[in-house]
Design a protein around this motif. Structure first.
Motif, short mmCIF file in Angstrom:
data_model
loop_
_atom_site.label_atom_id
_atom_site.label_comp_id
_atom_site.label_asym_id
_atom_site.label_seq_id
_atom_site.Cartn_x
_atom_site.Cartn_y
_atom_site.Cartn_z
N ASN A 100 0.82 -1.21 0.00
CA ASN A 100 0.00 0.00 0.00
C ASN A 100 0.86 1.26 0.00
N GLN B 45 -5.87 0.00 -5.29
CA GLN B 45 -5.87 0.52 -3.93
C GLN B 45 -6.85 1.69 -3.83
N LEU C 104 2.51 1.74 -3.40
CA LEU C 104 1.64 2.29 -4.45
C LEU C 104 1.45 3.79 -4.28
N VAL C 105 1.30 4.24 -3.03
CA VAL C 105 1.19 5.68 -2.78
C VAL C 105 2.47 6.39 -3.25
N GLU D 55 -7.66 3.72 -1.52
CA GLU D 55 -7.25 4.96 -0.84
C GLU D 55 -6.71 6.00 -1.82
#
Length: 330
Positions: free
Chosen positions: A103, A140, A106-107, A142
């Protein structure tokens, strides 16, 4: 109150639209734009399969399609992409180098893409003249309702390259079988719509499998049209996990209904009629439907506010095709 506000907002948008068309002159505004889709959705919703199937369908319609893979974790692509973010950055390199999990990685990749937006613009410019573009994003969630990098990337592309994009959010239709999961999907869709600020189409994907997930508590139109969510309370109270958060769920349902923005269409990516109906809806939302016609403001307005001819029958036909009748089961 919200109903009146919604009507006023639609009227305002319509008048602004008329002014734009009258100022720029008939369909020239739309002809100078590049159209496409931003394909998003949680893992397992079928984004990559969608991009592959939609690309093939649009190509058969005569459109030149370019798929842009912006998922740095997707290394097994079933389609040939015109632009691949892995040429810029790879998740498998980012994670060990910066001690990040999937996660966080990916951000980081999306933030890196934002800082290097010139790279993406240079890759897209050769495609602008005659291509319809599909952007395949990571799963993802978010990235689409908390972090700003994805939104900033799209905003910059829209402004610099004159893109006209529709966000297509895929939600696995099996979530309808569980009231708690369905409410979560509604909240995700609403949050994404408000954050992304793009024309938005929510899609219940894999609708051809919905009959195998189990019996739905209500007819399919309850879930596609997001009808009175208070009917879910009885079913939520039967699940010990959901009963504990009954009050919270009730308040979340109230928020969703107050905004009154979320509804769904359905998709079987293997069915050409299902894909064709979705293409009609997307083309109307991003303006592609106007790009090939010369029309007056009045004619444009008729197309803009007119109902799609398949809208009423789409849910009934899908339910008849993919869901067993209760009387037949009995």
């Amino acid at each position: 109150m919200l109903c009146y506000f919604d009507c006023a907002l639609k009227l305002l948008c319509f008048f602004v639209y008329c002014l734009i068309v009258s100022d720029w002159g008939q369909s020239s505004l739309f002809r100078n734009m590049v159209f496409g889709q931003v394909v998003i959705g949680p893992p397992g919703s079928g984004k990559t399969t969608y991009c592959n199937g939609m690309s093939q369908f649009l190509s058969l319609m005569g459109r030149k399609v370019a798929i842009v893979n912006l998922d740095p974790a997707n290394d097994a692509l079933p389609y040939e992409c015109a632009v691949n973010i892995e040429e810029l950055i790879k998740l498998e390199d980012v994670m060990p180098e910066h001690s990040l999990g999937p996660n966080g990685g990916l951000v980081y990749c999306m933030e890196y893409l934002e800082k290097n937006i010139d790279w993406l613009e240079s890759k897209l410019k050769p495609l602008l003249k005659d291509h319809y573009i599909l952007f395949d994003f990571p799963g993802q969630v978010e990235l689409f309702f908390i972090h700003d990098s994805t939104k900033n990337v799209l905003t910059k592309l829209i402004k610099s390259l004159n893109l006209r994009l529709t966000a297509v959010q895929l939600i696995d239709s099996h979530l309808c079988c569980d009231p708690g999961n369905y409410v979560s999907a509604l909240l995700l869709s609403l949050s994404t719509m408000l954050h992304m600020e793009l024309p938005h189409v929510n899609v219940l994907s894999k609708i051809d499998l919905i009959g195998s997930y189990g019996k739905l508590a209500f007819n399919l139109d309850f879930y596609t049209d997001v009808q009175d969510l208070s009917y879910l309370e009885h079913h939520l109270s039967q699940d010990p996990r959901s009963a504990k958060y009954r009050k919270l769920t009730k308040e979340l349902c109230s928020v969703i209904e107050d905004y009154s923005l979320v509804n769904f269409t359905t998709l079987d990516i293997q069915d050409k009629e299902s894909v064709g109906d979705l293409v009609k809806l997307i083309d109307k939302s991003n303006g592609y439907i106007f790009s090939g016609i010369d029309a007056s403001v009045v004619e444009y307005s008729k197309i803009a506010i007119g109902q799609t001819d398949w809208d009423y029958n789409r849910v009934a036909a899908v339910q008849e095709m993919y869901m067993e009748d209760e009387e037949t089961q009995d």
